[in-house]
Design a protein around this motif. Structure first.
Motif, short mmCIF file in Angstrom:
data_model
loop_
_atom_site.label_atom_id
_atom_site.label_comp_id
_atom_site.label_asym_id
_atom_site.label_seq_id
_atom_site.Cartn_x
_atom_site.Cartn_y
_atom_site.Cartn_z
N LYS A 230 -42.65 -10.45 49.59
CA LYS A 230 -43.38 -9.64 48.62
C LYS A 230 -43.07 -10.16 47.23
O LYS A 230 -41.92 -10.19 46.81
CB LYS A 230 -42.97 -8.17 48.72
CG LYS A 230 -43.29 -7.53 50.05
CD LYS A 230 -42.84 -6.09 50.07
CE LYS A 230 -43.14 -5.45 51.40
NZ LYS A 230 -42.67 -4.05 51.46
N ILE A 231 -44.10 -10.55 46.51
CA ILE A 231 -43.95 -11.01 45.13
C ILE A 231 -44.88 -10.16 44.28
O ILE A 231 -46.09 -10.15 44.50
CB ILE A 231 -44.28 -12.51 44.98
CG1 ILE A 231 -43.38 -13.33 45.90
CG2 ILE A 231 -44.13 -12.95 43.52
CD1 ILE A 231 -43.74 -14.80 45.98
N SER A 232 -44.32 -9.42 43.32
CA SER A 232 -45.10 -8.49 42.53
C SER A 232 -45.06 -8.85 41.06
O SER A 232 -44.01 -8.78 40.44
CB SER A 232 -44.55 -7.06 42.70
OG SER A 232 -44.50 -6.70 44.04
N ASN A 233 -46.21 -9.24 40.49
CA ASN A 233 -46.32 -9.47 39.05
C ASN A 233 -45.13 -10.22 38.46
O ASN A 233 -44.51 -9.77 37.51
CB ASN A 233 -46.47 -8.14 38.31
CG ASN A 233 -47.92 -7.81 38.04
OD1 ASN A 233 -48.78 -8.68 38.12
ND2 ASN A 233 -48.18 -6.56 37.74
N SER A 234 -44.80 -11.35 39.05
CA SER A 234 -43.67 -12.14 38.59
C SER A 234 -44.10 -13.58 38.40
O SER A 234 -45.15 -14.00 38.88
CB SER A 234 -42.52 -12.09 39.61
OG SER A 234 -42.00 -10.79 39.68
#
Length: 188
Positions: free
Chosen positions: A169-173
């Motif tokens: 999971k990669i969120s707004n990075s």
């Protein structure tokens, strides 16, 4: 052992406000292997005293949060694997099985990545793969590799994420791996 340093932790969690960062002393050992029994949480700077490579095995998952950074790290590997093979020896998240004593003298990040993203060494007696093993079944359910919102993750050459059937999971990075050699950069 050789040019590698091995650490095993029951818990690795930097979310405590008393922790400002973690520094691994790796003088003369460019490769630092870290095995963690429980889920790993990193939200503070992690640094090596000399430029090198950091391999994190955490079969119950890894969370990289805002405030995290990796200093003096050429290659960063984040993996939910339970074991990592170097030659005929195994580095397990909670033990080392030394099947041939000189195997741990290998330098895993010297060679470029192979086509599958697995590192390999060109040894005098032929090619010996450094293999990442799948997580043990009972870890897979919660073994998520998560890069939370607001993380700016930068490494000098390669970021390897080996999730072994676990979600990523990669969120707004932002993720940046600046390797210029073939097969360097971001490998998932």
């Amino acid at each position: 052992r050789g040019r590698n340093r091995f650490h095993r932790f029951n818990k690795f969690d930097t979310r405590n406000e008393r922790i400002n960062g973690v520094e691994f002393v790796n003088t003369g050992t460019p490769n630092v292997f870290m095995g963690v029994l429980n889920r790993t949480f990193i939200n503070k700077p992690i640094s090596l005293t000399e430029t090198g490579n950091l391999y994190v095995l955490s079969p119950r998952g890894i969370t990289i949060g805002p405030g995290s950074s990796f200093l003096n790290v050429n290659t960063l590997m984040l993996s939910t694997a339970a074991k990592f093979r170097l030659g005929n020896s195994l580095f397990n998240f909670d033990s080392i099985t030394d099947l041939r004593s000189n195997d741990f003298a290998l330098e895993p990040a010297r060679q470029p990545l192979g086509p599958s993203g697995i590192l390999s060494e060109n040894l005098a007696n032929g090619d010996t793969a450094l293999e990442i093993f799948e997580s043990q079944e009972n870890f897979v359910v919660n073994a998520v590799i998560e890069i939370e919102e607001g993380v700016n993750l930068v490494v000098d050459q390669s970021l390897l994420i080996a999730a072994n059937r676990s979600p990523i999971k990669i969120s707004n990075s932002q993720i940046k791996a600046e390797g210029s050699a073939p097969n360097q950069g971001l490998v998932i």
